[in-house]
Scaffold this active site. Sequence first.
Site, PDB file in Angstrom:
ATOM      1  N   LYS A 251       0.835  -1.215   0.000  1.00 52.50           N
ATOM      2  CA  LYS A 251       0.000   0.000   0.000  1.00 52.50           C
ATOM      3  C   LYS A 251       0.869   1.263   0.000  1.00 52.50           C
ATOM      4  CE  LYS A 251      -2.025  -1.177   3.909  1.00 52.50           C
ATOM      5  NZ  LYS A 251      -1.387  -2.472   4.231  1.00 52.50           N
TER       6      LYS A 251
ATOM      7  N   ARG B 265     -10.002   0.672   8.424  1.00 49.12           N
ATOM      8  CA  ARG B 265      -9.599  -0.689   8.771  1.00 49.12           C
ATOM      9  C   ARG B 265     -10.698  -1.444   9.508  1.00 49.12           C
ATOM     10  NH1 ARG B 265      -3.763   0.245   8.695  1.00 49.12           N
ATOM     11  NH2 ARG B 265      -2.645  -1.665   9.178  1.00 49.12           N
TER      12      ARG B 265
ATOM     13  N   ARG C 213      11.684  -5.382   5.066  1.00 45.49           N
ATOM     14  CA  ARG C 213      11.489  -3.954   4.747  1.00 45.49           C
ATOM     15  C   ARG C 213      12.440  -3.044   5.523  1.00 45.49           C
ATOM     16  NH1 ARG C 213       5.684  -1.782   5.455  1.00 45.49           N
ATOM     17  NH2 ARG C 213       5.867  -2.968   7.365  1.00 45.49           N
TER      18      ARG C 213
ATOM     19  N   ARG D 282      10.933  -0.996  11.250  1.00 43.27           N
ATOM     20  CA  ARG D 282       9.835  -0.761  12.174  1.00 43.27           C
ATOM     21  C   ARG D 282       9.795  -1.767  13.315  1.00 43.27           C
ATOM     22  NH1 ARG D 282       4.719   0.202   8.329  1.00 43.27           N
ATOM     23  NH2 ARG D 282       3.777  -1.173   9.875  1.00 43.27           N
TER      24      ARG D 282
ATOM     25  N   ARG E  33      -0.946  -8.705  13.468  1.00 47.46           N
ATOM     26  CA  ARG E  33      -1.429  -7.753  12.445  1.00 47.46           C
ATOM     27  C   ARG E  33      -2.259  -8.477  11.389  1.00 47.46           C
ATOM     28  NH1 ARG E  33       4.204  -5.267  10.995  1.00 47.46           N
ATOM     29  NH2 ARG E  33       3.145  -4.246   9.261  1.00 47.46           N
TER      30      ARG E  33
HETATM   31  P1  AP5 Z   1       4.840  -1.627   1.851  1.00 42.93           P
HETATM   32  O1  AP5 Z   1       4.517  -0.816   0.645  1.00 42.93           O
HETATM   33  O2  AP5 Z   1       5.577  -0.992   2.959  1.00 42.93           O
HETATM   34  O3  AP5 Z   1       3.520  -2.374   2.367  1.00 42.93           O
HETATM   35  P2  AP5 Z   1       2.263  -1.823   3.156  1.00 42.93           P
HETATM   36  O4  AP5 Z   1       1.057  -2.498   2.579  1.00 42.93           O
HETATM   37  O5  AP5 Z   1       2.256  -0.339   3.181  1.00 42.93           O
HETATM   38  O6  AP5 Z   1       2.568  -2.476   4.557  1.00 42.93           O
HETATM   39  P3  AP5 Z   1       2.479  -1.914   6.042  1.00 42.93           P
HETATM   40  O7  AP5 Z   1       3.182  -2.943   6.873  1.00 42.93           O
HETATM   41  O8  AP5 Z   1       2.964  -0.513   6.114  1.00 42.93           O
HETATM   42  O9  AP5 Z   1       0.982  -1.988   6.284  1.00 42.93           O
HETATM   43  P4  AP5 Z   1       0.310  -2.038   7.636  1.00 42.93           P
HETATM   44  O10 AP5 Z   1      -1.095  -1.924   7.198  1.00 42.93           O
HETATM   45  O11 AP5 Z   1       0.652  -3.195   8.482  1.00 42.93           O
HETATM   46  O12 AP5 Z   1       0.981  -0.793   8.402  1.00 42.93           O
HETATM   47  P5  AP5 Z   1       0.445   0.616   8.814  1.00 42.93           P
HETATM   48  O13 AP5 Z   1       1.600   1.528   8.900  1.00 42.93           O
HETATM   49  O14 AP5 Z   1      -0.741   1.003   8.009  1.00 42.93           O
HETATM   50  O15 AP5 Z   1       5.639  -2.921   1.324  1.00 42.93           O
HETATM   51  C1  AP5 Z   1       6.144  -3.896   2.234  1.00 42.93           C
HETATM   52  C2  AP5 Z   1       7.509  -4.406   1.734  1.00 42.93           C
HETATM   53  O16 AP5 Z   1       7.346  -5.134   0.512  1.00 42.93           O
HETATM   54  C3  AP5 Z   1       8.511  -3.277   1.414  1.00 42.93           C
HETATM   55  O17 AP5 Z   1       9.785  -3.716   1.805  1.00 42.93           O
HETATM   56  C4  AP5 Z   1       8.418  -3.119  -0.128  1.00 42.93           C
HETATM   57  O18 AP5 Z   1       9.637  -2.669  -0.677  1.00 42.93           O
HETATM   58  C5  AP5 Z   1       8.071  -4.518  -0.569  1.00 42.93           C
HETATM   59  N1  AP5 Z   1       7.164  -4.554  -1.728  1.00 42.93           N
HETATM   60  C6  AP5 Z   1       6.069  -3.740  -1.929  1.00 42.93           C
HETATM   61  N2  AP5 Z   1       5.431  -4.101  -3.076  1.00 42.93           N
HETATM   62  C7  AP5 Z   1       6.134  -5.166  -3.572  1.00 42.93           C
HETATM   63  C8  AP5 Z   1       5.950  -5.984  -4.744  1.00 42.93           C
HETATM   64  N3  AP5 Z   1       4.940  -5.796  -5.608  1.00 42.93           N
HETATM   65  N4  AP5 Z   1       6.837  -6.998  -4.944  1.00 42.93           N
HETATM   66  C9  AP5 Z   1       7.871  -7.210  -4.084  1.00 42.93           C
HETATM   67  N5  AP5 Z   1       8.098  -6.455  -2.967  1.00 42.93           N
HETATM   68  C10 AP5 Z   1       7.230  -5.454  -2.717  1.00 42.93           C
HETATM   69  O19 AP5 Z   1      -0.120   0.325  10.290  1.00 42.93           O
HETATM   70  C11 AP5 Z   1       0.745  -0.004  11.358  1.00 42.93           C
HETATM   71  C12 AP5 Z   1      -0.054  -0.109  12.657  1.00 42.93           C
HETATM   72  O20 AP5 Z   1      -0.697   1.160  12.938  1.00 42.93           O
HETATM   73  C13 AP5 Z   1      -1.211  -1.123  12.679  1.00 42.93           C
HETATM   74  O21 AP5 Z   1      -0.763  -2.417  12.998  1.00 42.93           O
HETATM   75  C14 AP5 Z   1      -2.116  -0.513  13.761  1.00 42.93           C
HETATM   76  O22 AP5 Z   1      -1.609  -0.786  15.058  1.00 42.93           O
HETATM   77  C15 AP5 Z   1      -1.991   0.987  13.510  1.00 42.93           C
HETATM   78  N6  AP5 Z   1      -2.983   1.505  12.552  1.00 42.93           N
HETATM   79  C16 AP5 Z   1      -2.730   2.100  11.357  1.00 42.93           C
HETATM   80  N7  AP5 Z   1      -3.866   2.486  10.752  1.00 42.93           N
HETATM   81  C17 AP5 Z   1      -4.877   2.130  11.589  1.00 42.93           C
HETATM   82  C18 AP5 Z   1      -6.291   2.238  11.508  1.00 42.93           C
HETATM   83  N8  AP5 Z   1      -6.895   2.797  10.444  1.00 42.93           N
HETATM   84  N9  AP5 Z   1      -7.026   1.765  12.551  1.00 42.93           N
HETATM   85  C19 AP5 Z   1      -6.435   1.212  13.635  1.00 42.93           C
HETATM   86  N10 AP5 Z   1      -5.104   1.082  13.772  1.00 42.93           N
HETATM   87  C20 AP5 Z   1      -4.317   1.519  12.745  1.00 42.93           C
END
Ligand code: AP5
Length: 215
Positions: A13, A88, A127, A161, A172
Amino acid sequence: MNIILLGPPGAGKGTQARRLVEEHGMVQLSTGDMLRAAKTSGTEMGNKVAEVMARGDLVTDDIVIGLIAEQLDGEAGKQGLIFDGFPRTLAQADALDKLLAEKGKTLDAVIEMKVDDEVLVDRVSGRFTCAKCGEVYHDTTKPTKAEGVCDVCGSTEFTRRADDNAEAIRVRLMAYYRSTAPLIGYYYAKGKLVTVDGLAEIETVAKEIKAGLGL
Ligand code: AP5
Ligand code: ZN
């Protein structure tokens, strides 16, 4: 155009949101990034959030809805928006519908990024992120071109992270299937869902997203 990027942790994402920002001048609203910023504020709320995130659990709806409402009231609210990691839960989806309606905005599409669980664990554990510009890399699928130097800004400082460890990733993923996956049906029923194969290469996924959005 206002869109949601929906998918499990590691689906890509953030990676795809950054590309849409660069290429189409949209604004990325990542609740994960906002919460990580709150975490470093040292406030009581920040400390509570840090604990929940480190475990891999979801932060409460009122906190994240408040963060998004603040953004929509500010400068960001005037541009095309990419909601990354929000909503979410169904309660967050409901709140977003109301917030957008209040601003006279519409939701154009919800991009569902489909990726297998085994791949997600590998994506998240490999990552690393540029500490200066936020560019996201991966040990094997997207290393920096020159070792230890950010392709975008030349910085040599990177971060990993706290919630990218095996135990937190498991929690997660459970939170995703329990609370977030039901949104796929919710947006499908509204005729907004565009599903892309998140297992493809980064470039290919970007092309699929653009085609799905008619860009
Ligand atoms: P990346 O692009 O970083 O993936 P992502 O989907 O953004 O993953 P996140 O781990 O950031 O998502 P998340 O939803 O767990 O975290 P968030 O910060 O929202 O890609 C991942 C890796 O793969 C990278 O190394 C990249 O280079 C590689 N890659 C990407 N695309 C690729 C491809 N096509 N092929 C190969 N490699 C690839 O949330 C974190 C925490 O915050 C949650 O756990 C929760 O506690 C809290 N939180 C956030 N939002 C909310 C909400 N709305 N409600 C409640 N709690 C929330
Ligand atoms: Zn950088």
